[in-house]
Scaffold this active site. Structure first.
Site, PDB file in Angstrom:
ATOM      1  N   LYS A 114       0.856  -1.116   0.020  1.00  0.00           N
ATOM      2  CA  LYS A 114      -0.044  -0.031  -0.250  1.00  0.00           C
ATOM      3  C   LYS A 114       0.739   1.179   0.073  1.00  0.00           C
ATOM      4  O   LYS A 114       1.759   1.467   1.181  1.00  0.00           O
ATOM      5  CB  LYS A 114      -0.777   0.097   1.373  1.00  0.00           C
ATOM      6  CG  LYS A 114      -1.520   1.215   1.603  1.00  0.00           C
ATOM      7  CD  LYS A 114      -2.994   1.233   0.511  1.00  0.00           C
ATOM      8  CE  LYS A 114      -3.362   0.291  -0.289  1.00  0.00           C
ATOM      9  NZ  LYS A 114      -4.610   0.915  -1.028  1.00  0.00           N
TER      10      LYS A 114
ATOM     11  N   HIS B  10     -10.137  -6.881  -4.820  1.00  0.00           N
ATOM     12  CA  HIS B  10      -9.927  -6.118  -3.994  1.00  0.00           C
ATOM     13  C   HIS B  10     -10.265  -6.411  -2.471  1.00  0.00           C
ATOM     14  O   HIS B  10     -11.317  -7.110  -2.313  1.00  0.00           O
ATOM     15  CB  HIS B  10     -10.698  -4.636  -4.262  1.00  0.00           C
ATOM     16  CG  HIS B  10     -10.742  -3.543  -3.229  1.00  0.00           C
ATOM     17  ND1 HIS B  10     -11.698  -3.471  -2.514  1.00  0.00           N
ATOM     18  CD2 HIS B  10      -9.836  -2.600  -2.807  1.00  0.00           C
ATOM     19  CE1 HIS B  10     -11.686  -2.413  -1.732  1.00  0.00           C
ATOM     20  NE2 HIS B  10     -10.689  -2.011  -2.007  1.00  0.00           N
TER      21      HIS B  10
END
Ligand code: GKR
Ligand code: MG
Length: 452
Positions: free
Chosen positions: A212, A339
């Site tokens: 991330k 996701h």
């Protein structure tokens, strides 16, 4: 029975005749969450989910897990009021009832990190929540796992990827954290990210890694990817800055990391921005931000903006809609991945049933599971934060094997549900707000993107 707008006489029916919904229970829960950093800010100490139970006339109960913030709870409860009388096999009826129940709602997104909102996406979120429970009830009533109802398993177990986050060692003071810090420690530089990846890989066997990004200046994040490449020469790598880079910055990063990434996820905002980046790099671009509903697909395909779409049954409209998305991806030669947002075991297993039944879902799926306390432990894990029993779902060699048994194959632990609901009542968090939590450390933080 069909939806009461369209009563259809049919042949005499057996036990499934009594699979009409009699009532719906929605239980909001809160789970302890680490201080994970992203483009918006920082995760709050508690993440919210809701646990849905669809009770039917036959005594079969279907379960599901959804977002748990206040606006979502309001929309879920409006839809729930319209569900008694629905046959759990009537997914089209569910869609009509859910859409009709929402009235003059304002389109709502539980997090801006899944792209802009819209009425169709809001309806899809509500349908997605109840549809999983319908499938669970169908499976329990017929004695078949959900994967069979979705077309049958094309793979025995489903690969997941390690989800690496920059993070602080503990939540900032004044942020409402009333529990001990997690044992992952801080990860704020390439060494910290490699150490986190090492623990994820050693513990769960993940065979691919996603960082991330969008947190630190891009050159630092490029260094983190290079450090991961050195430490894990054979692991496919991804980075996802959640559209926190301008087009020129995205092109710079793409050039630096060409050859290193299996895909670059949401570097720049919007379909036009992504199309510009795509035109300037051979790296495949992936998204869970600029293509998040069926109406986004034509423009994205026309402009060649993305090469991989991350599906998510929570906001694409459920398991069946996600399979429709898979078909569209196949038609247009797009890759398909999955996701995640902070979730517990019911969502994890629903994702796995869907992936196991979807031939072209070939990328390892995202999951936040390792960030949830106690995930995967088998004994009486202290501070276990899930509503299904510890040890029911575990990763082996980075894969999750479907648990077997009818429906989703998992059951709610009533004591755990009560405990996490009590935690919800007292934790004070009512909607996700990574920006405000970040302001405890950076008072001028706006969360505005792109920042770099
Ligand atoms: O948990 O902070 C997070 C993630 O950034 C999440 O909110 C995103 O929606 O994981 C997601 C993503 O891939 O963009
Ligand atoms: Mg993403």
């Amino acid at each position: 029975m069909h939806d009461d707008e369209s009563p259809t006489p049919g042949p005499a029916r057996g036990t499934s005749d009594r699979l009409t919904v009699t009532s719906v229970t929605i239980t909001p829960i809160a789970v302890k969450d680490p201080p994970l950093l992203n483009a918006s800010g920082c995760h709050q100490p508690y993440a919210l989910r809701s646990i849905i139970e669809l009770h039917t006339e036959s005594g079969v109960t279907g379960i599901a897990e959804a977002y748990g913030d206040d606006p979502t709870l309001e929309l879920l409860s409006r839809a729930a009021a319209a569900l008694p009388g629905l046959d759990v096999f009537d997914i089209n009826g569910l869609t009509r009832r859910a859409a009709g129940s929402l009235g003059s709602f304002t389109a709502y997104n539980p997090t801006e990190l899944i792209g802009p909102t819209g009425a169709d996406k809001t309806v899809a979120q509500i349908v997605g929540a109840f549809e999983v429970a319908c499938y669970d009830a169908q499976g329990k009533a017929t004695g078949r796992p959900v994967v069979d109802l979705l077309g049958g398993a094309v793979r025995e177990s489903v690969d997941f990827s390690a989800y690496l986050f920059y993070k602080w060692a503990e939540h900032p003071a004044g942020g409402g954290c009333d529990f001990e810090p997690d044992d992952w420690g801080a990860a704020l530089d390439p060494d910290g990210i490699v150490a986190q990846a090492r623990r994820m890989v050693d513990t769960y066997g993940f065979g691919s890694l996603k960082l991330k990004g969008g947190v630190f200046p891009p050159d630092q994040e490029i260094e983190a990817i290079r450090a991961l490449r050195r430490a894990f020469p054979d692991h496919p790598l991804r980075i996802d800055p959640n559209a926190n880079w301008s087009v020129p910055t995205s092109l710079h990063v793409a050039k630096e990391l060409e050859g290193e990434l299996e895909y670059l996820e949401d570097p720049a905002p919007g379909i036009p921005g992504m199309a510009e980046v795509a035109a300037g790099t051979p790296l495949p671009l992936a998204t869970n931000m600029c293509v998040t509903s069926f109406t986004d697909i034509p423009e994205a395909v026309h402009r060649g903006a993305v090469q991989v779409i991350l599906s998510d049954h929570h906001f694409w409209g459920g398991l069946r809609a996600s399979q429709r998305l898979a078909g569209i991806c196949e038609t247009f030669g797009l890759g398909l991945s999955m996701h995640s947002n902070t979730h517990l075991g019911i969502s994890l297993v629903a994702m796995a049933h869907l992936a196991a039944a979807t031939p072209n879902l070939t990328y390892a799926l995202d999951t936040h599971s390792p960030w949830q306390r106690g995930f995967g432990y088998t004994a009486d894990t202290p501070d276990f934060q899930d509503v299904i029993r510890p040890g029911t779902l575990t990763f082996e060699a980075g894969s999750l094997r479907l648990p077997g048994g009818p429906g989703l194959g998992v059951e709610i632990d009533r004591d755990a549900l009560a405990r996490l609901h009590e935690q919800y009542r007292t934790c004070g968090v009512r909607r996700r707000d990574d920006i405000t939590h970040m302001r405890l450390v950076h008072p001028d933080w706006t969360g505005k993107r792109p920042r770099f």
